[in-house]
Write an enzyme that holds these catalytic residues in place. Structure first.
Site, PDB file in Angstrom:
ATOM      1  N   ARG A  84       0.847  -1.181   0.000  1.00 12.34           N
ATOM      2  CA  ARG A  84       0.000   0.000   0.000  1.00 12.34           C
ATOM      3  C   ARG A  84       0.886   1.235   0.000  1.00 12.34           C
ATOM      4  O   ARG A  84       1.735   1.398   0.869  1.00 12.34           O
ATOM      5  CB  ARG A  84      -0.900  -0.004   1.237  1.00 12.34           C
ATOM      6  CG  ARG A  84      -1.736   1.249   1.377  1.00 12.34           C
ATOM      7  CD  ARG A  84      -2.547   1.253   2.672  1.00 12.34           C
ATOM      8  NE  ARG A  84      -3.165   2.556   2.845  1.00 12.34           N
ATOM      9  CZ  ARG A  84      -3.088   3.290   3.948  1.00 12.34           C
ATOM     10  NH1 ARG A  84      -2.419   2.853   4.999  1.00 12.34           N
ATOM     11  NH2 ARG A  84      -3.667   4.467   4.000  1.00 12.34           N
ATOM     12  N   HIS A 128      -2.673  11.044   1.389  1.00 10.87           N
ATOM     13  CA  HIS A 128      -2.061  10.789   2.690  1.00 10.87           C
ATOM     14  C   HIS A 128      -1.430  12.091   3.171  1.00 10.87           C
ATOM     15  O   HIS A 128      -0.217  12.186   3.332  1.00 10.87           O
ATOM     16  CB  HIS A 128      -1.032   9.656   2.589  1.00 10.87           C
ATOM     17  CG  HIS A 128      -0.671   9.037   3.908  1.00 10.87           C
ATOM     18  ND1 HIS A 128      -0.672   7.678   4.121  1.00 10.87           N
ATOM     19  CD2 HIS A 128      -0.307   9.585   5.085  1.00 10.87           C
ATOM     20  CE1 HIS A 128      -0.308   7.416   5.369  1.00 10.87           C
ATOM     21  NE2 HIS A 128      -0.076   8.577   5.969  1.00 10.87           N
ATOM     22  N   GLU A 173      -6.749   8.392   7.019  1.00  4.31           N
ATOM     23  CA  GLU A 173      -6.884   9.065   8.305  1.00  4.31           C
ATOM     24  C   GLU A 173      -7.321  10.518   8.169  1.00  4.31           C
ATOM     25  O   GLU A 173      -6.603  11.455   8.545  1.00  4.31           O
ATOM     26  CB  GLU A 173      -5.583   8.966   9.102  1.00  4.31           C
ATOM     27  CG  GLU A 173      -5.164   7.539   9.390  1.00  4.31           C
ATOM     28  CD  GLU A 173      -3.953   7.406  10.294  1.00  4.31           C
ATOM     29  OE1 GLU A 173      -3.659   6.282  10.707  1.00  4.31           O
ATOM     30  OE2 GLU A 173      -3.311   8.444  10.591  1.00  4.31           O
ATOM     31  N   ASN A 302      -6.952   1.630  10.634  1.00  6.65           N
ATOM     32  CA  ASN A 302      -5.596   1.858  11.141  1.00  6.65           C
ATOM     33  C   ASN A 302      -5.657   1.869  12.666  1.00  6.65           C
ATOM     34  O   ASN A 302      -6.485   2.584  13.238  1.00  6.65           O
ATOM     35  CB  ASN A 302      -5.036   3.188  10.646  1.00  6.65           C
ATOM     36  CG  ASN A 302      -4.891   3.245   9.136  1.00  6.65           C
ATOM     37  OD1 ASN A 302      -5.143   2.266   8.435  1.00  6.65           O
ATOM     38  ND2 ASN A 302      -4.480   4.383   8.622  1.00  6.65           N
ATOM     39  N   TYR A 304      -3.231   1.717  16.433  1.00  8.26           N
ATOM     40  CA  TYR A 304      -1.958   1.679  17.150  1.00  8.26           C
ATOM     41  C   TYR A 304      -2.143   1.497  18.653  1.00  8.26           C
ATOM     42  O   TYR A 304      -1.438   0.723  19.283  1.00  8.26           O
ATOM     43  CB  TYR A 304      -1.155   2.964  16.883  1.00  8.26           C
ATOM     44  CG  TYR A 304      -0.698   3.073  15.451  1.00  8.26           C
ATOM     45  CD1 TYR A 304       0.467   2.450  15.023  1.00  8.26           C
ATOM     46  CD2 TYR A 304      -1.450   3.766  14.504  1.00  8.26           C
ATOM     47  CE1 TYR A 304       0.890   2.531  13.702  1.00  8.26           C
ATOM     48  CE2 TYR A 304      -1.048   3.846  13.181  1.00  8.26           C
ATOM     49  CZ  TYR A 304       0.126   3.220  12.788  1.00  8.26           C
ATOM     50  OH  TYR A 304       0.524   3.293  11.463  1.00  8.26           O
ATOM     51  N   GLU A 379      -3.070  -0.065   8.492  1.00 13.02           N
ATOM     52  CA  GLU A 379      -1.861   0.338   9.233  1.00 13.02           C
ATOM     53  C   GLU A 379      -1.895  -0.287  10.619  1.00 13.02           C
ATOM     54  O   GLU A 379      -2.925  -0.256  11.289  1.00 13.02           O
ATOM     55  CB  GLU A 379      -1.752   1.859   9.405  1.00 13.02           C
ATOM     56  CG  GLU A 379      -1.333   2.628   8.190  1.00 13.02           C
ATOM     57  CD  GLU A 379      -1.099   4.104   8.509  1.00 13.02           C
ATOM     58  OE1 GLU A 379      -0.743   4.423   9.668  1.00 13.02           O
ATOM     59  OE2 GLU A 379      -1.287   4.924   7.594  1.00 13.02           O
TER      60      GLU A 379
END
Length: 478
Positions: A84, A128, A173, A302, A304, A379
């Protein structure tokens, strides 16, 4: 180490599961003045004194623009099945308007061809975070016209690559673009206007809808169109009414502001009420919500770290523990009465807590919110202070444990009925980490920033084995 990182039986994935890695244009390409490319907001921001760690910029980054064939060969050697990457809008359409620069498109054509020749499936992200500076000069995302310029750009790229690229992502995002860029100012363009950030969020949503329609107008029907959201896993410190209200406020601003119009055709009423002191939302015009509410072929998530909030007992003092950088301005409009807390547990170099349960919870939430929609983890990864040993090898057992735990969480979600089709590790390469410059290393491949030499870390070899076998190696395989 969490129990999830040490399963009793091997953790195996469906045969068609995509094992990928992800990057973004400004973070890796460099060559910012070559072949007609003009400045983006990140060029301007990174060259503004005090905006990035050490004054770092993406002028050279890791020189992927000139080294992409070697990088693709490295992906193939590792055994990746998908990659990606994002398109630099300024490289393709330098002013954000008008005809494309074919030299810019040729770079991406050549990259796609190289990927396909190595049996790697390309996934294109159109945006992005690197808005052409001329569009920002005209008002940027708070201005409605930017959404229409994005649709024009999407059509240009779709026409150029749609015959060879099947997976498309409109925005990456959009929360970061809107709120870190226009509310807290920690990201480009560095503005600190809460009301403008809400307008930006709406126009990013509109750009997604218009861009989806533009892509479908020029691409084969087989192609998949998606969006990648960094939807937050928001938890409250208690079930007290004030803490639950704080959780709802942040959930609306992190999640509902995007998935509401995209999947349900409406903004949450609780969001509109909570932000009424800043705006009456008159920038939402008739027909906008229908345009945003386009049917999608997939959804990228995504993840984290989770967020932990409560009602603020008094006016917050000191830096927010929301994981989004230190700044005097908040990325959470109309949320002065919400306090953020550090989640418990081990942390990455970013200070983010390591909690794979959050990824499982996120997947299951969106499986219920958008039933039948294929999901991709677009992600997931961790930054650590990686250094070569005397033999030149880079051992990162912490990242291996992180990946094992989170991939095991993905597999549990599949067992629980979620249709997760692939996983893109962030990131393939150490790179320019936005306002942190080159001080944070997320890559599975180590980059010497002086020589630009690439060295696969032990996590890259571990992940490559998982990609080739469809099963997670033990964490002791470093």
């Amino acid at each position: 180490m969490p129990e999830s990182a040490q399963p009793v039986t091997p953790v195996t994935f469906p045969p068609a599961f995509l094992w990928g890695a992800a990057t973004s244009a400004y973070q890796i390409e460099g060559a910012v003045r070559e072949d007609g490319r003009t400045p983006s907001i990140w060029d301007t921001f990174s060259h503004t004194p005090g905006k990035t760690t050490g004054g770092d910029t993406g002028d050279i980054a890791v020189d992927h623009y000139h080294r992409f064939r070697d990088d693709v060969a490295l992906m193939a050697e590792l055994g990746l099945s998908a990659y990606r990457f994002s398109i630099s809008w300024s490289r393709v359409q330098p002013t954000g308007r008008g005809p494309a620069v074919q030299r810019g498109l040729d770079f991406y054509r050549n990259l796609v061809d190289e990927l396909l020749e190595h049996g790697i499936k390309p996934a294109v992200t159109l945006y992005h975070w690197d808005l052409p500076q001329e569009l920002e000069d005209a008002g940027g995302w708070p201005e409605r016209d930017t959404a229409y310029r994005f649709a024009e750009y999407a059509q240009i790229v779709g026409e150029a690559l749609g015959d060879r690229v099947e997976q498309w992502i409109t925005l990456n995002e959009p929360w970061c673009s809107a709120f870190l860029g226009y509310a807290s100012g920690i990201h480009a363009p560095g503005r600190t206007d809460p009301a403008a950030s809400l307008r930006a969020a709406h126009h990013l949503n509109l750009a997604h809808g218009l861009g989806t329609k533009a892509l479908r107008s020029v691409m084969p029907a087989r192609n998949s169109v998606a969006v990648s959201l960094n939807s937050a896993v928001v938890r409250s410190v208690s079930d007290a009414p004030g803490d639950l209200a704080a959780r709802q406020r942040i959930d609306d601003l992190a999640n509902g502001i995007f998935h509401g119009p995209m999947f349900q055709g409406a903004y949450p009423q609780s969001l509109l009420t909570a932000t009424s002191s800043l705006t009456d939302w008159d920038f939402v015009q008739d027909g906008d919500l229908a345009l945003i509410h386009q049917p999608l072929d997939a959804l990228g998530l995504n993840y984290y770290t989770p967020s932990l909030v409560s009602a603020a007992e008094s006016a917050p003092t000191g830096p927010r523990a929301d994981g989004h950088g230190v700044t005097a301005y908040s990325p959470w409009p109309a949320s002065e009465d919400v306090a953020f807390h550090q989640s418990p547990g081990e942390r990455t170099e970013m200070g983010w807590s390591i909690d794979p349960t959050g990824l499982h919870d996120l997947i299951m939430r969106y499986s219920k919110l958008a039933p039948g929609l294929p999901l991709y983890i677009t992600e997931n990864g961790a930054a650590y202070d990686d250094k070569p040993d005397p033999d030149g090898q880079v051992h990162d057992p912490e990242r291996i444990a992180y990946l094992h735990g989170h991939l095991a969480a993905v597999r549990r979600a599949i067992e629980d009925g979620a249709d997760v089709r692939g996983y893109y590790l962030w990131s393939l390469l150490d790179n320019f980490e936005w306002s942190y410059g080159y001080s944070k290393r997320f890559g599975a491949v180590y980059v010497d920033y002086t020589t630009l030499e690439r060295t696969p870390k032990s996590s890259a070899l571990w992940y490559g084995q998982a990609a080739r076998t469809g099963a997670l190696p033990s964490v002791e395989s470093d």
